[in-house]
Design an enzyme around this catalytic site. Structure first.
Site, mmCIF file in Angstrom:
data_model
loop_
_atom_site.group_PDB
_atom_site.id
_atom_site.type_symbol
_atom_site.label_atom_id
_atom_site.label_comp_id
_atom_site.label_asym_id
_atom_site.label_seq_id
_atom_site.Cartn_x
_atom_site.Cartn_y
_atom_site.Cartn_z
ATOM 1 N N GLU A 207 -10.578 -3.276 -0.412
ATOM 2 C CA GLU A 207 -10.894 -1.859 -0.649
ATOM 3 C C GLU A 207 -11.029 -1.573 -2.143
ATOM 4 N N TYR B 82 -6.011 5.182 -1.624
ATOM 5 C CA TYR B 82 -5.370 3.905 -1.261
ATOM 6 C C TYR B 82 -5.849 2.790 -2.203
ATOM 7 N N ARG C 99 -2.422 -5.545 15.469
ATOM 8 C CA ARG C 99 -2.960 -4.545 14.551
ATOM 9 C C ARG C 99 -2.535 -3.138 15.008
ATOM 10 N N GLY D 45 5.344 -4.565 10.024
ATOM 11 C CA GLY D 45 3.887 -4.413 10.110
ATOM 12 C C GLY D 45 3.213 -5.663 10.664
ATOM 13 N N GLN D 46 1.894 -5.573 10.846
ATOM 14 C CA GLN D 46 1.134 -6.707 11.389
ATOM 15 C C GLN D 46 1.365 -7.986 10.579
ATOM 16 N N ASP D 47 1.099 -7.906 9.268
ATOM 17 C CA ASP D 47 1.182 -9.115 8.450
ATOM 18 C C ASP D 47 2.627 -9.579 8.289
ATOM 19 N N LEU E 212 4.426 -6.936 1.134
ATOM 20 C CA LEU E 212 3.429 -6.538 2.136
ATOM 21 C C LEU E 212 3.532 -5.063 2.498
ATOM 22 N N ALA E 213 4.639 -4.432 2.187
ATOM 23 C CA ALA E 213 4.808 -3.028 2.578
ATOM 24 C C ALA E 213 3.847 -2.140 1.788
ATOM 25 N N ALA E 214 3.283 -1.188 2.472
ATOM 26 C CA ALA E 214 2.383 -0.208 1.851
ATOM 27 C C ALA E 214 2.056 0.839 2.890
ATOM 28 N N LYS F 265 -3.665 0.556 -4.834
ATOM 29 C CA LYS F 265 -3.645 -0.908 -4.732
ATOM 30 C C LYS F 265 -4.109 -1.567 -6.032
ATOM 31 N N ASP G 129 13.534 1.371 1.397
ATOM 32 C CA ASP G 129 12.320 2.179 1.338
ATOM 33 C C ASP G 129 11.659 1.970 -0.012
ATOM 34 N N THR H 47 -6.277 -5.861 -1.965
ATOM 35 C CA THR H 47 -7.209 -5.575 -0.859
ATOM 36 C C THR H 47 -8.667 -5.488 -1.294
HETATM 37 P P1 NAP Z 1 0.791 -2.373 8.302
HETATM 38 O O1 NAP Z 1 0.724 -3.012 9.658
HETATM 39 O O2 NAP Z 1 0.416 -0.954 8.140
HETATM 40 O O3 NAP Z 1 2.291 -2.596 7.754
HETATM 41 C C1 NAP Z 1 2.738 -1.936 6.610
HETATM 42 C C2 NAP Z 1 4.224 -2.143 6.451
HETATM 43 O O4 NAP Z 1 4.680 -1.363 5.324
HETATM 44 C C3 NAP Z 1 5.056 -1.676 7.664
HETATM 45 O O5 NAP Z 1 6.127 -2.560 7.863
HETATM 46 C C4 NAP Z 1 5.575 -0.320 7.183
HETATM 47 O O6 NAP Z 1 6.769 0.093 7.801
HETATM 48 C C5 NAP Z 1 5.811 -0.621 5.716
HETATM 49 N N1 NAP Z 1 5.975 0.601 4.919
HETATM 50 C C6 NAP Z 1 5.132 1.658 4.841
HETATM 51 N N2 NAP Z 1 5.626 2.596 4.030
HETATM 52 C C7 NAP Z 1 6.825 2.132 3.590
HETATM 53 C C8 NAP Z 1 7.834 2.658 2.752
HETATM 54 N N3 NAP Z 1 7.728 3.859 2.181
HETATM 55 N N4 NAP Z 1 8.942 1.895 2.521
HETATM 56 C C9 NAP Z 1 9.083 0.687 3.095
HETATM 57 N N5 NAP Z 1 8.164 0.143 3.912
HETATM 58 C C10 NAP Z 1 7.045 0.864 4.160
HETATM 59 O O7 NAP Z 1 -0.111 -3.206 7.273
HETATM 60 P P2 NAP Z 1 -0.638 -4.721 7.367
HETATM 61 O O8 NAP Z 1 -1.970 -4.703 8.009
HETATM 62 O O9 NAP Z 1 0.437 -5.577 7.893
HETATM 63 O O10 NAP Z 1 -0.890 -5.033 5.829
HETATM 64 C C11 NAP Z 1 0.100 -5.652 5.021
HETATM 65 C C12 NAP Z 1 -0.227 -5.417 3.560
HETATM 66 O O11 NAP Z 1 -1.494 -5.979 3.241
HETATM 67 C C13 NAP Z 1 -0.317 -3.956 3.164
HETATM 68 O O12 NAP Z 1 0.157 -3.852 1.840
HETATM 69 C C14 NAP Z 1 -1.803 -3.659 3.200
HETATM 70 O O13 NAP Z 1 -2.094 -2.581 2.346
HETATM 71 C C15 NAP Z 1 -2.364 -4.969 2.724
HETATM 72 N N6 NAP Z 1 -3.680 -5.320 3.202
HETATM 73 C C16 NAP Z 1 -3.962 -5.322 4.532
HETATM 74 C C17 NAP Z 1 -5.212 -5.726 4.975
HETATM 75 C C18 NAP Z 1 -5.552 -5.777 6.443
HETATM 76 O O14 NAP Z 1 -6.744 -5.883 6.767
HETATM 77 N N7 NAP Z 1 -4.581 -5.778 7.339
HETATM 78 C C19 NAP Z 1 -6.177 -6.161 4.036
HETATM 79 C C20 NAP Z 1 -5.839 -6.161 2.692
HETATM 80 C C21 NAP Z 1 -4.593 -5.766 2.278
HETATM 81 P P3 NAP Z 1 6.744 0.960 9.168
HETATM 82 O O15 NAP Z 1 6.525 -0.045 10.266
HETATM 83 O O16 NAP Z 1 8.086 1.574 9.174
HETATM 84 O O17 NAP Z 1 5.621 1.928 9.054
HETATM 85 O O1 F7E Z 2 -11.725 1.199 9.131
HETATM 86 C C1 F7E Z 2 -14.775 2.947 10.151
HETATM 87 C C2 F7E Z 2 -14.048 3.428 8.923
HETATM 88 O O2 F7E Z 2 -9.382 1.980 9.365
HETATM 89 C C3 F7E Z 2 -12.778 0.277 9.089
HETATM 90 C C4 F7E Z 2 -6.715 -1.546 6.134
HETATM 91 O O3 F7E Z 2 -5.993 -2.628 6.641
HETATM 92 O O4 F7E Z 2 -8.626 -2.922 5.730
HETATM 93 C C5 F7E Z 2 -8.188 -1.753 6.400
HETATM 94 O O5 F7E Z 2 -8.892 -0.617 5.922
HETATM 95 C C6 F7E Z 2 -14.108 1.022 9.057
HETATM 96 C C7 F7E Z 2 -14.148 2.169 8.054
HETATM 97 O O6 F7E Z 2 -9.891 -0.188 8.153
HETATM 98 C C8 F7E Z 2 -13.471 4.801 12.980
HETATM 99 O O7 F7E Z 2 -14.659 4.583 8.373
HETATM 100 C C9 F7E Z 2 -15.423 4.260 12.212
HETATM 101 O O8 F7E Z 2 -15.367 2.151 7.396
HETATM 102 O O9 F7E Z 2 -10.106 -0.101 10.575
HETATM 103 P P1 F7E Z 2 -10.211 0.761 9.382
HETATM 104 P P2 F7E Z 2 -10.239 -0.079 6.592
HETATM 105 O O10 F7E Z 2 -10.403 1.315 6.171
HETATM 106 O O11 F7E Z 2 -11.351 -1.022 6.329
HETATM 107 C C10 F7E Z 2 -8.466 -2.898 4.306
HETATM 108 C C11 F7E Z 2 -8.930 -4.233 3.777
HETATM 109 C C12 F7E Z 2 -7.106 -2.530 3.890
HETATM 110 O O12 F7E Z 2 -6.612 -2.951 2.848
HETATM 111 C C13 F7E Z 2 -6.452 -1.411 4.637
HETATM 112 O O13 F7E Z 2 -5.045 -1.425 4.437
HETATM 113 O O14 F7E Z 2 -14.301 1.625 10.333
HETATM 114 N N1 F7E Z 2 -14.500 3.724 11.372
HETATM 115 N N2 F7E Z 2 -14.817 4.919 13.205
HETATM 116 C C14 F7E Z 2 -13.282 4.041 11.831
HETATM 117 N N3 F7E Z 2 -12.059 3.741 11.354
HETATM 118 C C15 F7E Z 2 -10.983 4.184 12.058
HETATM 119 N N4 F7E Z 2 -9.756 3.866 11.622
HETATM 120 N N5 F7E Z 2 -11.137 4.964 13.198
HETATM 121 C C16 F7E Z 2 -12.356 5.290 13.696
HETATM 122 O O15 F7E Z 2 -12.462 5.966 14.706
#
Ligand code: NAP
Ligand code: F7E
Length: 360
Positions: free
Chosen positions: A127, A149, A184, A11-13, A80-82, A153, A58, A125
């Site tokens: 969220e 979600y 991303r 994943g990204q992180d 980080l997986a989710a 979390k 998994d 998160t």
């Molecule tokens: P991401 O890009 O969606 O990466 C998620 C990772 O989890 C991927 O490697 C994915 O594997 C893996 N995964 C999903 N389902 C799985 C399963 N059943 N078993 C094993 N691995 C699994 O998310 P991210 O943005 O890097 O975020 C990293 C973590 O921070 C997540 O827990 C997310 O919820 C949390 N978070 C993210 C943000 C944000 O803004 N990015 C903010 C707050 C918290 P695949 O590649 O195979 O799908």
């Molecule tokens: O949506 C609005 C949507 O999907 C942001 C994850 O990393 O950050 C992420 O969650 C906002 C929302 O991220 C579209 O309704 C409008 O209000 O990019 P998003 P998220 O839902 O904030 C948190 C911190 C995490 O923990 C999560 O894992 O944008 N929005 N139009 C849209 N969103 C999407 N995806 N697509 C649209 O077309």
């Protein structure tokens, strides 16, 4: 040499944290899910693919998690997986609870059984706050989760707290606000916009279809947030820290800025479709990072405007290189047209509407 196990390394992180730890001299082990098509483009794009140890695992399978810990013998585990896309969690709430919630307990139990000295980081998160009445969200703000979600979390967040207090495990959490990057996923709105604008600018697409333009988020740069996670893990006590920029901007502002950066009028290209709106929305999120600034000396340098610029430039360069026949690790050419994906939400909201006067 310290050893780290990162779940979700594809994943990204996972990619950025792997790079950070490798650069610090760690031996890095990463778990990945077996899939029919290789899924390592982020690690390849950062040039670290060959430097990692990969372990198939998994989150729904406890044995595979135990095996990953046994094989890697880590000093530190970063969970980080989710299943991290909020919209999908509405469509698959039970699966999300298993993957995003219950798996945290599986990992904590594994640590308790095998070696309680292993340090544990849980990716919590913003969220979890949901639609809070507070305009600046900190470690002490109450949670009001507004999606499956967020509830999953929050379960993992509290469970980490319980294992810290009950068993003395160094189990810490970071409440991270949205952090984005050129790595991303394309389903998230930031990258959907920068990829869409790049394609429109180069004549490869005619419109960008979005959902709720009024939602506001606190957006930062992922690589900087990984430095914050490292600092949380190495703080003298296992605690909870908010990582955020303390600024909030709307989806509309994001789109407007991205189009303006390439001299296009966003109103001509942005369409709204209810299929991209959520059954329940989190309207506004803005963090308060003062604890991290004070105790960790962590402060993000990249704010909203620069973030949009970084992402847009990278997506433009990628599409230009693609048009010139160059090949490189990248996700976009294989990504399906989202408008053609049938989801519960798309069936319930079939009407596509033009940008209303109010939104303009
Ligand atoms: P991401 O890009 O969606 O990466 C998620 C990772 O989890 C991927 O490697 C994915 O594997 C893996 N995964 C999903 N389902 C799985 C399963 N059943 N078993 C094993 N691995 C699994 O998310 P991210 O943005 O890097 O975020 C990293 C973590 O921070 C997540 O827990 C997310 O919820 C949390 N978070 C993210 C943000 C944000 O803004 N990015 C903010 C707050 C918290 P695949 O590649 O195979 O799908
Ligand atoms: O949506 C609005 C949507 O999907 C942001 C994850 O990393 O950050 C992420 O969650 C906002 C929302 O991220 C579209 O309704 C409008 O209000 O990019 P998003 P998220 O839902 O904030 C948190 C911190 C995490 O923990 C999560 O894992 O944008 N929005 N139009 C849209 N969103 C999407 N995806 N697509 C649209 O077309």
């Amino acid at each position: 040499m310290k050893r780290a196990l990162i779940t979700g390394v594809t994943g990204q992180d996972g990619a950025y944290l792997s790079k950070l730890l490798l650069d610090k001299g760690y031996d890095v082990y990463g778990t990945f899910r077996r899939s029919s098509t290789p899924n390592f483009w982020r690690l390849q794009s950062l040039g670290i693919f060959s430097r990692l140890h990969l372990i198939p695992s998994d989150l729904v399978d406890m044995g595979s998690l135990m095996e990953a810990v046994k094989v890697s013998r880590p000093d530190e585990i970063y969970n980080l997986a989710a299943s991290s896309f909020v919209s999908t969690a509405f469509e698959q709430p039970v699966g999300n609870a298993e993957i995003t919630g219950i798996a945290v307990t599986k990992l904590l139990e594994t640590i308790r059984f095998l070696n309680p000295k292993i340090k544990f980081y849980q990716a919590s998160t913003s969220e979890m706050y949901g639609n809070s009445s507070d305009s600046s969200l900190s470690e002490t703000t109450p949670f009001h989760p507004a999606s499956p979600y967020a509830i999953s979390k929050l379960y993992g967040h509290w469970m980490t707290d319980v294992y810290r207090k009950a068993y003395g495990i160094f189990a810490c959490t970071g409440i991270l606000f949205n952090h984005e990057s050129p790595l991303r996923g394309l389903e998230f709105v930031s990258r959907k916009i920068t990829n869409g604008v790049a394609k429109i600018k180069l004549g490869l697409e005619k419109k960008l279809v979005l959902g709720n333009l009024n939602a506001q988020r606190d957006w930062g740069l992922a690589s900087e947030y990984m430095e914050g996670i490292y600092k949380i893990m190495h703080y003298k006590y296992p605690e909870t820290f908010v990582l955020s920029t303390n600024e909030s901007h709307s989806v509309k502002e994001f789109a407007q800025l991205a189009f303006e950066s390439v001299d296009l009028d966003w109103k001509k290209y942005v369409k709204i479709d209810k299929r991209f709106m959520r059954p329940l929305e989190v309207n506004y999120l803005r963090g308060n990072n003062s604890k991290a600034v004070k105790k960790l000396k962590w402060k993000p340098k990249i704010k909203f405007e620069k973030l949009v610029d970084i992402m847009l430039k990278e997506d433009l360069t990628r599409w230009e290189n693609f048009l010139q026949g160059r090949s490189f690790p990248w996700d976009a050419p294989l990504y399906p047209d989202e408008n053609k994906i049938i989801t519960r939400n798309s069936l319930e909201n079939k009407t596509s509407t033009k940008l209303s006067r109010k939104t303009k």
